[in-house]
Write an enzyme that holds these catalytic residues in place. Structure first.
Site, mmCIF file in Angstrom:
data_model
loop_
_atom_site.group_PDB
_atom_site.id
_atom_site.type_symbol
_atom_site.label_atom_id
_atom_site.label_comp_id
_atom_site.label_asym_id
_atom_site.label_seq_id
_atom_site.Cartn_x
_atom_site.Cartn_y
_atom_site.Cartn_z
ATOM 1 N N HIS C 8 1.970 41.462 109.119
ATOM 2 C CA HIS C 8 2.602 41.098 109.870
ATOM 3 C C HIS C 8 2.603 42.063 110.594
ATOM 4 C CE1 HIS C 8 4.950 37.428 108.085
ATOM 5 N NE2 HIS C 8 5.577 38.257 107.301
ATOM 6 N N HIS C 180 6.931 30.251 106.913
ATOM 7 C CA HIS C 180 8.022 31.030 106.877
ATOM 8 C C HIS C 180 9.132 31.039 107.613
ATOM 9 C CE1 HIS C 180 8.901 34.882 106.183
ATOM 10 N NE2 HIS C 180 7.297 35.221 105.989
ATOM 11 N N GLU C 284 2.775 41.607 101.769
ATOM 12 C CA GLU C 284 3.899 41.632 102.986
ATOM 13 C C GLU C 284 4.065 42.811 103.404
ATOM 14 O OE1 GLU C 284 7.248 38.665 102.864
ATOM 15 O OE2 GLU C 284 7.918 40.051 104.209
#
Lengths: 332, 332, 332, 332, 332, 332
Positions: C8, C180, C284
């Site tokens: 991200h 997600h 992540e």
């Protein structure tokens, strides 16, 4: 001869266990079936039943001299306010059980269909089961619940165009319909049994102030339990009838009424108000009235005795009430 | 010897017909009873059941070599989101049926109580039936549904003080409790079966981030179906555990878990993650897994075979899983 | 070589100050912009970040040997349940920031789009931003939130036709999508992080019981965080699969899964259950797992080390996990 | 000398990124902090700001000759309708930022507190932050939002006893309060800016028809933006005042009003209606009015120039407006 | 001599203009008054009224030979579901108008009070106006609306302890009460007139299945319009009565009923069912039945003629119906 | 000569008794009529009225020298939030009463229509009564309530296309419309009188930020009570106007405003801000301001005196305000 137009099926436990399952798995186990057999159907008809004074359905009919009974689903079990697919499955299973009973006792019973009246679907869809019941199962009519929400919301009144697909199908199939509510869910101020009466009162008043019989002059609607409060309270509605150049009694004669009232004076009032030709013998036997009144020694639902007690009826009129009107309406 | 801590009662149809009646008359017919007899109880145990691969409950246990089974209500039938008095009546009848089964097959079965978890009442009231079940019916524990609303509203999480009356009563009676959801009503995105898993996940996470075990260090809570998603996803919660100076694995060992998972690798992951001493053999047999897998020829719920297949367990560990832990927790 | 498909963006403060402004003036100040510059973008990538163990995004990637990372919006910031125009503005700004990062570090990053999933609009409109991101910004795929209401109401499940416009656009653009969830708003029983898991569980079960892959056989859907609870609980769904003449494992292979699980045994279970060809390396990193485990001395999100520790994988399989599958799906 | 009683803090981006985080993780990341430093505080004060005509906060004050400014939170950012703990955290951080600004520029600024007005808590709790701000941070007063629901529900009017804990604390601490609404959330018919005016109108009317000033004769309440619609529409309320043996003008003099109106005639009407002693110079500079009017070449919020233009004010009166009244109320 | 216990006041227009004002200004103009004078009161009594067949209230009474009439508010005007203070003001004004009528025609009229039954207040408060009406205005009883929500929500049934403050006050003041609903607001399936009947049915059934008469054996309750549907449908409730060792007829005799039915057969059924001593002459004259039936030439509400037509009543019984029972209950 | 464009009809009590009836029987008595006669119309005009300082409507006009008054319904009585058919019946009766007044005093009065603004119907239907009023009753314009929900829900703002059917019909009929709210129902924070002001503020802001005048350049809209808060607060909206290359003053001149403000300074501010050509004399006489101010000895609503007191207006300008603008707009 006596034809009782208001009877409800005595079904095997497995039908209601099936229902309990539907309400628990909500369809996750698939449609499944009630798993009735001829053996369990017969047991349900011929075994003494503790809810009905420890006497069997068949014994009740025999004692009362009921030759033919029109049987429909137990209304309070119909769960119209549940999810549509569950209502449809359970209604079909129930109608199938009724068809089974009519098959194994063909001289005694005629079927009256329950309809899958979920408000998530619509009357046009409900009419499909009406058609199946009449055309495939050989039923003679159907019950119609004026409150498919079962007390939880406000449905359109019976005078509303919402209901026209049902009227249209009834006309097409040429069968009558009986107004009979089903359950009454929390929060409610009344039991399902009192809800029946309140709904019948609403139904009569709504139908008679609507254009339904202008649009469907051949429609045959029978109101259960003697029309709720209306025959007794009918003077209340006279003012509007006078304004329309008629009388409320005349308007009330557009409908039919069963005699499922448990007092002779009430039946007398009904027959006196609407006429012999508008009344049909209905006992709901065995059912909520299958208890012996210690003062009279009679079953409360010995409605045939009440009718026989009315001294101002002649034989022809009694025959109409007991048989003739039913034969005409249900084409028996 | 094998003790199966996760079994559900196979009850006569009349229990569920009783339930269907309650949901229809809403109490207007009074409390009544399910009307079970020893004869119908035995029939329900020994007759082949089409829902369970046409094999009887007893045959399933015999084939799997299950010596003792703890039996509780069928969770999806418990209808906790209905009106309080109906929930109470049906829960009592169901626990009575379980007590009847334990009475007629005393070597095979031990009772685990359902609780009348209507949110119209409260946990202190629910605890009354827990007490009756343990003290009067001789049950060894209870099920606890973390979502009495059955999907229709949001209940307090299990870590909330709302639930303390249950914990207090469990401690007082010295019995364990199994977390197990019941139904899941519309509108819902999940079947009741998936709801079980989601609720177990929520329950573990909520309990382990609460002060429940600080306040009740002796509380024995078993999470059904191997703890939902948590053992598999446990790394996700490690960060918070580290902040508290511990590990999430250590926190997870405050709870117990049954092995009711249908794959060997999942059971291995569970036992590896939380330790043999925190796991108990549970098969939910017969039940949703009572179907033969054509590839293996085994019943899906032959969980004892999966455990036997785990090669890294020694005999003592297998005994703990199959018997020892259950004897300790349920004081059998 | 390692391609991390689950990263991200680390964005400048001004992106989130922009968001705070939108939520306060509700559009009264107009659309405005996040006002990022290359300077602030670089600062966000290369400055130590107290949320991530005081280490910069780039340093985390370097240490883990991540050569290429697919970066998407921080899901918990996506505010899908806010008003449509605010969601659209913020999503566009966020995707633009991601595009800026990809532009200034073209060898390291590939973009994965956020979608403006307000339920006040509809999937056909959301697809517009998907198209812009792929065609104009050069992104390789998108995130899809299965719960745009962020816990406040019930959305249609992913198996519902509601979502078809998204599937159609993905097929047309020939890019994959990652499931997600985003935030989880009050009243809620779970944090956003646990909501991710619950939503992934629901998504897998819903998709695999639907007709989506019959209608879109070429659709590429990756489920984040190893598929929620499903791989661990998969036996629970076997019965239905057997009824359909298949196995649940076979059905699960219609989807892809990332390895974003923080335990080796969980990754092993996943890969063992669905196969190496259905798993993609995802870390992540940096994120919620960017904290050092004092027992191991490793970052919790050192998922590459967990994969390297699995001794039964051969080199080719590891390459598939780390690189090959990602190259095939994202056409890198 | 000029004291501007209506200024709002110019804070670093990280305060609003902190807010965006709170609204996304909903507390799952813990309380955290806005992470401001003296460096970022100074940058926010001295850097040109594109929202304010590309001129810095300090430059705006210097140009207008504002010697002292009372600074409070940016009202539209205060998010009173969010969850209580988030509101409390953000309010404390915001007040801390204001305290930081006052610390590094002690001659220029005085603090006015925001209050954590979540309706999930209550005014007694809000008063805790008022006390902290005055006693620990040295603030001179507070803002009070008459609509903590931010347009989503109906709060008790300011005349209601609900608000008494605030009045009591103000009296105890001997500080004044400014009525100033915050945001206005969907669905709404008005922007937050218009909501200010509507709320001020409601506040004045409600306070003046209540018993608040009977119960708290020493209470000092300043209504922002010149009292909403009331001075202009005051004749409308005269009838009720006459009934009570007074005039509405007399009643209006129980309150104070700032001059934050952007037209000379409006300021004249205000001062003429309520008297010089009831008015305080307030510019809200820099803010929504920090744009140059091309016709006049002045900043719209050059309210000091409008006051200087009023020819019928003498020097003493201008001093009262610019300085004297503020010194008396805020004890500067 | 004839005492009509069921009359409603014919009030001047200004009473209803007063009501229209309350519903429009919602109290902003203060309480005010209906502004009636003896002159307008007399005009309302003695002028022909187009709603009542162009004949005056007094002429109607004279023609029917009604010597004394108990007059209460026009029920459909009582607006119980409006805001409490409006209901209270309007109820007081209405009772004052009734008192005025009784004052100027003391031989003809006795007052029956309306109660300010807003559900925003409570029965204890309503009892205050009951006390004022009896003690200060000299009224002989009161109306009680079993549905103060006027169809918009579900009130507690009359058997509920909610209503006990009313029963207590009636006992203390030693006056009877008449059950009579008021309006029926949208959305509704019934007119207010039909709502009366439905509410009376509910009221009888609820009272007779409650403990009210165990707790208040001296309570005197009169059900309007002949008891709704219950006398006609009474057999339906026999089963429960038998279970309690009594008959439903016996239970029904705990209540009193007026004869306000517009058919002789209905009055006969009523009197036959509950006994002469439980029935009171009530005509609701002039009112909804004040129209001439063209078939009979009688006014529909010529209920005295219907009673006179019942041939099986002897003179003493007729006197009881017309006078004796009313004198006893209302102590005239 | 003076033309007062803001007068409301003084109607007989029977109009409001008619309304009270509608709200009680909800249509069950049919449409009926207000039953006014020339005699009662005259009495309503020429009798002293206690609400208006014990002076008649006509005397008020005579004293103020008002030659012609445009009269519309009393807004607070219009009950737009009631059921559609009741709103329609009452609006028609009210407009008919206004037409009656204009017929019997043709030199003094001109009609302004109320519209049946139930949100159960729609603006296209409302326009029917507008057309009837102009074409058949000869009215000169209409009132428009910007909040037909009367405070209970949020209507579309006046800038919304929802309202276009009204604008189209006004253009077609070539008549102006006055913005004037009606009632304000519970729960509300404001009286209807304050609601007028808040709605006028919202209306001006919404209209001036919409495309209404681009789409209907000839539309004539008069905002009652001097435009709510806007003229006084207009500087607040300048920033947006500057962005559009105009000034807010210029935008405000698209609308008209009446002078119904009760202070000279407010009228001066209004006329100064928007120009003499945009203002029309309106007194709302007799009405809420018909009380004598003991300090001045004037009626509060002697607005003509306030205008005469403004010394900077020349005779031509005063004529425009008193007569010219009204003649032009209403084509008198």
């Amino acid at each position: 001869m006596k034809i009782d137009i208001h009877g409800h099926v005595s079904a095997p436990d497995s039908l209601y266990a099936y229902k309990a399952g539907l309400l628990s798995h909500r369809g996750a186990h698939g449609r499944g079936s009630a798993g009735v057999t001829d053996e369990t159907l017969l047991e349900a008809l011929y075994s003494p039943n503790s809810s009905f004074g420890d006497q069997s359905h068949m014994k009740h009919l025999d004692e009362a001299g009921i030759d033919i009974q029109l049987i429909s689903p137990r209304p309070y079990q119909m769960m119209h306010s549940e999810q549509a697919h569950l209502v449809e499955w359970f209604t079909e299973e129930t109608n199938n059980v009724i068809a089974g009973v009519c098959r194994i006792e063909p001289d005694r019973f005629r079927g009256v269909a329950g309809l899958p009246q979920s408000m998530e679907t619509n009357p046009r869809r409900w009419a499909g089961e009406l058609r199946r019941s009449v055309e495939e199962l050989g039923f003679g009519g159907a019950l119609l619940n004026s409150d498919p929400y079962e007390g939880t919301m406000q449905p359109p009144n019976l005078g509303d165009p919402f209901w026209y697909p049902i009227w249209e199908t009834l006309i097409e199939l040429d069968v009558p319909v009986m107004i009979h509510a089903a359950g009454c869910r929390p929060p409610a101020r009344e039991s399902y049994s009192l809800h029946f009466i309140q709904e019948e009162t609403l139904s009569v008043v709504s139908l008679l102030s609507s254009k339904v019989f202008d649009d469907f002059p051949d429609l045959k609607i029978i109101v259960s339990h003697g029309g709720g409060a209306v025959p007794y309270q009918r003077g209340r509605f006279e003012r509007d009838a006078i304004r329309q150049g008629t009388t409320y009694t005349e308007l009330m004669r557009k409908l039919y009424y069963d005699t499922c009232l448990y007092n002779r004076d009430s039946i007398e009032l009904l027959v006196g108000a609407v006429g012999v030709d508008r009344c049909l013998f209905g006992s709901e036997k065995p059912g909520t009235g299958s208890v012996v009144n210690p003062q009279t020694g009679r079953w409360i639902d010995d409605i045939h005795l009440l009718i026989e007690d009315i001294d101002w009826l002649d034989d022809q009129q009694r025959d109409q009430l007991f048989e003739g009107n039913a034969r005409a309406l249900f084409r028996i």
